[in-house]
Design an enzyme around this catalytic site. Sequence first.
Site, PDB file in Angstrom:
ATOM      1  N   ALA A 112      44.789 -35.272  28.442  1.00 10.55           N
ATOM      2  CA  ALA A 112      46.110 -35.894  28.455  1.00 10.55           C
ATOM      3  C   ALA A 112      46.925 -35.478  27.238  1.00 10.55           C
ATOM      4  O   ALA A 112      48.132 -35.250  27.338  1.00 10.55           O
ATOM      5  CB  ALA A 112      45.980 -37.412  28.521  1.00 10.55           C
ATOM      6  N   ASP A 113      46.296 -35.380  26.080  1.00  8.89           N
ATOM      7  CA  ASP A 113      47.005 -34.937  24.879  1.00  8.89           C
ATOM      8  C   ASP A 113      47.519 -33.517  25.053  1.00  8.89           C
ATOM      9  O   ASP A 113      48.661 -33.208  24.688  1.00  8.89           O
ATOM     10  CB  ASP A 113      46.086 -35.012  23.664  1.00  8.89           C
ATOM     11  CG  ASP A 113      45.826 -36.437  23.224  1.00  8.89           C
ATOM     12  OD1 ASP A 113      46.768 -37.085  22.744  1.00  8.89           O
ATOM     13  OD2 ASP A 113      44.681 -36.900  23.352  1.00  8.89           O
ATOM     14  N   ALA A 114      46.664 -32.656  25.582  1.00  2.94           N
ATOM     15  CA  ALA A 114      47.076 -31.269  25.772  1.00  2.94           C
ATOM     16  C   ALA A 114      48.218 -31.167  26.770  1.00  2.94           C
ATOM     17  O   ALA A 114      49.198 -30.440  26.546  1.00  2.94           O
ATOM     18  CB  ALA A 114      45.883 -30.421  26.227  1.00  2.94           C
ATOM     19  N   GLY A 154      51.358 -32.433  25.287  1.00  2.00           N
ATOM     20  CA  GLY A 154      51.879 -31.458  24.335  1.00  2.00           C
ATOM     21  C   GLY A 154      52.696 -30.390  25.035  1.00  2.00           C
ATOM     22  O   GLY A 154      53.759 -29.975  24.532  1.00  2.00           O
TER      23      GLY A 154
END
Length: 395
Positions: free
Chosen positions: A170-172, A175
């Site tokens: 999810a962070d990637a 981003g």
Amino acid sequence: MEDALNLPLADVTVIDIATLLAGPFAAALLGDYGADVIKVEHPSGDPLRRFGHVYEGVPLLWKVANRNKKSVVLDLKKPEGRDHFLRLAAQADVVIENFRPGTLERWGVGPDVLERINPRLVLTRVTGFGQDGPYASRPGFGTLAEAMSGLAAMSGDPDGPPMLPPFPLADAFAGVQAAYATMVALHSRGLTGRGQVADVAITESMIGALGAQLPVYDKLGLKPDRVGNLSNSNAPRNVYRCADDRWVAVSAPAQSVADRVMRLVGRPDLVEEAWFSSGTGRVAHRDVVDEAVSRWIAERNRDEVVSEFEAVEAAVAPIYEVDDVLRDPHFRARNVVIDIPDDELGSVRMQNVPFRLSATPGSVRWAGPRLGEHTEAVLEAVEPKPVDADQGKAR
């Protein structure tokens, strides 16, 4: 190594005050294509410096997530750090942050202040739940977004628990969304002459990535089942063990591909069934479809399976581990993995830029820097006039 001045974002200055992964990953994507990215860290350093595997005291994820950046140490809670940051922001194109909503405002460097000193500035704000709403003040990490988006509920085996991905998916993804939002805002600035705030929520990024689960529930009342490596949309689709105990992945979303797979594995009779002509029909009979594919693959070594699938133009891929990625001839031919010289590590291998532009391709020019490595040089280059945030101009 390519000169940054020849890269497409060479005229863009980004101030990255985000921590950990989603915001810094967005800034790294911009840096890959030439943006001058100034990573502003607290004197104790970004927590990512203490995250994950290390080699001789050097954090390896840091080297990737903060490549092509300059490290500047400032404490934004203190007047001197705030003044230096405002000088940087006054001359920048983008600021990327991922603190809880209200944090920048408490420090006296919120969007109203930034707009006064630099009306052309794009402020990209990455949080778990967005800048408003009932959950805005909650701490938000990628894991929470993977849980609340529906991703975990649809992942895993039918008789097992919901499953989270084993890496910060999810962070990637957020981003990437944040980098895209930044570029859209910069394009808009080219039309209007003014910057704006980009509000990127990690939860919303994941919800938006999960395909048709919302309209399917809205119109049919159906929730995604946990089906392991199978699919609710097509068959065959699974991972299969070969005779040499290695694995392959097979997917046949198109009718023509499914047809070729079943003929290859010796079951042309299934192709003649009326249900075989649609993905829905094949899913309803996926036990028989999957058993035929599994049995055929289990009798052959992986190289033979891949070769025979490729011969009939059916979709197959070997299940790789990281060392397989490094050896693969296609990835090597396309320089998917590159070796970057580094003062701390000597050199370090990492993934190349994520896409290729024919005229202005990006590049990785250096790995993540030492803490504060560029503080003196960056601050000396900033116009030395103090910024009066209340008046919105240098004095």
